[in-house]
Enzyme design. Structure first.
Site, PDB file in Angstrom:
ATOM      1  N   ASN A  28       0.876  -1.182   0.002  1.00  0.00           N
ATOM      2  CA  ASN A  28       0.031   0.089  -0.118  1.00  0.00           C
ATOM      3  C   ASN A  28       0.950   1.171  -0.015  1.00  0.00           C
ATOM      4  O   ASN A  28       1.792   1.361   0.780  1.00  0.00           O
ATOM      5  CB  ASN A  28      -0.810  -0.029   1.168  1.00  0.00           C
ATOM      6  CG  ASN A  28      -1.900  -0.940   1.286  1.00  0.00           C
ATOM      7  OD1 ASN A  28      -2.381  -1.748   0.212  1.00  0.00           O
ATOM      8  ND2 ASN A  28      -2.152  -1.558   2.517  1.00  0.00           N
ATOM      9  N   HIS A  50       7.661   4.678   5.926  1.00  0.00           N
ATOM     10  CA  HIS A  50       8.732   3.841   5.685  1.00  0.00           C
ATOM     11  C   HIS A  50       8.427   2.950   4.412  1.00  0.00           C
ATOM     12  O   HIS A  50       7.201   2.250   4.487  1.00  0.00           O
ATOM     13  CB  HIS A  50       8.954   2.966   6.953  1.00  0.00           C
ATOM     14  CG  HIS A  50      10.045   2.234   6.955  1.00  0.00           C
ATOM     15  ND1 HIS A  50      11.122   2.598   7.610  1.00  0.00           N
ATOM     16  CD2 HIS A  50      10.534   0.980   6.410  1.00  0.00           C
ATOM     17  CE1 HIS A  50      12.199   1.764   7.538  1.00  0.00           C
ATOM     18  NE2 HIS A  50      12.021   0.782   6.626  1.00  0.00           N
ATOM     19  N   HIS A 105       7.666  -0.167   2.854  1.00  0.00           N
ATOM     20  CA  HIS A 105       7.465  -1.403   3.311  1.00  0.00           C
ATOM     21  C   HIS A 105       6.156  -1.958   2.442  1.00  0.00           C
ATOM     22  O   HIS A 105       5.387  -1.326   1.829  1.00  0.00           O
ATOM     23  CB  HIS A 105       7.085  -1.523   4.826  1.00  0.00           C
ATOM     24  CG  HIS A 105       5.932  -0.988   5.078  1.00  0.00           C
ATOM     25  ND1 HIS A 105       5.813   0.343   5.036  1.00  0.00           N
ATOM     26  CD2 HIS A 105       4.607  -1.650   5.458  1.00  0.00           C
ATOM     27  CE1 HIS A 105       4.339   0.561   5.442  1.00  0.00           C
ATOM     28  NE2 HIS A 105       3.808  -0.632   5.801  1.00  0.00           N
TER      29      HIS A 105
END
Length: 383
Positions: A198, A209, A211
């Protein structure tokens, strides 16, 4: 406690090295080191004092649709847009007791507030008892939300996305996806494994961050169930025929030796791109080294093209669909479905009555027009 918290290294494809460790509350932590990494072999021990892990959530059956809904109240406590100095995915410092105790290249760990797990089918009294059990309709039916939810950190940097990584780092993440797909598929009760990213606050992202996540579901998801029904009705060569159909269209945006990216003929979203391997592979674990190598460069170029369509980064969901663990693997093919609600530089598509309530979609942008804009944006990228 040993000087290093990580187990003996295991060398995977492309020279990626995996090291396994544990967090203070017993959650699994895996480090995936880039080929030629500058990191040493030792990894710090997680010395935090953590609360016990939350109980595994419970799924409830929606008898009107057959959907299982996991009610995971512990997720309400997850981090929400913390400042960079308190980034929970950055390496630990004395001022930031984050989730990862050591500097890393790529790190994967069990989510602290999971939607599924930590209990597995062998641990829970009321775990799902197979796909036939889950398909049975009835009022008030519940099952334990067994499975696993993991966080995949693409970089120790506090800002970015998959598309901001180097090609070497992208290849490491792809190797991690393949490794975790194989491991999670082998867990008791897991029926499907789903890696995704996402990106952007407009999508609901609460951490800047770089990820993604991996969900290991105890059921076959509704989207995949519909795909399997289409394959049953049309034949197991459906993805081959889709590729042939799209190759003959004006909707292809990128093509390599092993992969093709295209805006689908009946795109749901203003910006939607599918990335499909030319050879049948049910999931990442079934891809070859050359396929993973090409994907690292092709996928980065696609994501950077998506960002170049407008003057600011594009919010998106990058969903890697994989075949279920136990059914449909001869027809359901690994593929990316990247979707963005951005329909103009300053406008988003919100799901209104027809889409949200009825699942009846209305397209805002003709797919051929979207493909042309995306091709133009990719063409302007640096070589």
């Amino acid at each position: 406690m040993p000087e290093t918290a990580a187990s003996a290294p295991v060398t995977l494809g492309a020279g990626v090295v995996r090291r396994t460790a544990s967090l203070a509350d017993g959650r699994e932590l895996l480090y995936y080191d880039d080929p030629g990494t500058t990191l040493g072999p030792d990894r710090a021990v997680d010395a935090r004092a953590l609360d016990p892990r939350p109980d595994t959530a419970t799924m409830r059956l929606d008898v009107l649709t057959g959907d299982w809904i996991s009610v995971a109240a512990a997720r309400q406590n997850r981090a929400f847009l913390p400042p960079a100095e308190l980034d929970p995915l950055a390496p630990q410092t004395p001022a930031n007791p984050s989730e990862i105790p050591a500097l890393y290249d790529v790190a994967v760990f069990e989510n602290r507030s999971p939607s599924f797990g930590p209990a597995l089918a062998t641990d829970a009294f009321d775990a799902p008892r197979g796909l036939d059990d889950l398909a049975t309709l009835g009022l008030g039916r519940t099952r334990t939300s067994v499975g696993r939810c993991e966080v995949v950190c693409f970089s120790p940097d506090t800002q970015g996305s998959f598309g901001t990584q180097t090609e070497t780092r992208a290849r490491t993440v792809i190797e991690a996806w393949a490794d975790r797909t194989a491991a999670l598929s082998a867990l008791p009760g897991v029926q499907q494994v789903f890696p995704f990213e996402n990106r952007g606050e407009a999508i609901g992202v609460t951490l800047g961050h770089p990820h993604g996540q991996i969900y290991a579901y105890p059921y076959v998801t509704p989207r995949t169930t519909r795909l399997l029904e289409s394959i049953e009705r049309t034949g197991t060569d459906l993805f081959d025929r889709i590729l042939e159909f799209e190759h003959a269209s004006s909707r292809v945006v990128l093509q390599g030796e092993h992969w093709t990216a295209f805006v689908p003929f009946a795109a749901h979203w203003p910006l939607e791109v599918h990335l499909v391997p030319h050879r049948h592979a049910a999931d990442f674990a079934e891809t070859t080294g050359p396929e993973r190598d090409e994907l690292a460069s092709l996928y980065l170029r696609l994501l950077r093209g998506v960002d170049a369509v407008y003057d600011s980064p594009t919010p998106y969901i990058a969903a890697w669909h994989q075949a279920p663990v136990n059914v449909g693997r001869d027809g359901a093919r690994l593929h990316l479905q990247l979707t963005s609600p951005r329909r103009a530089a300053d406008r988003l598509k919100f799901l209104a009555g027809s889409e949200a309530a009825m699942g009846a979609w209305i397209g805002d942008v003709p797919p051929e027009q979207a493909a042309e804009r995306l091709r133009d944006a990719i063409a302007e990228l640096p070589a």
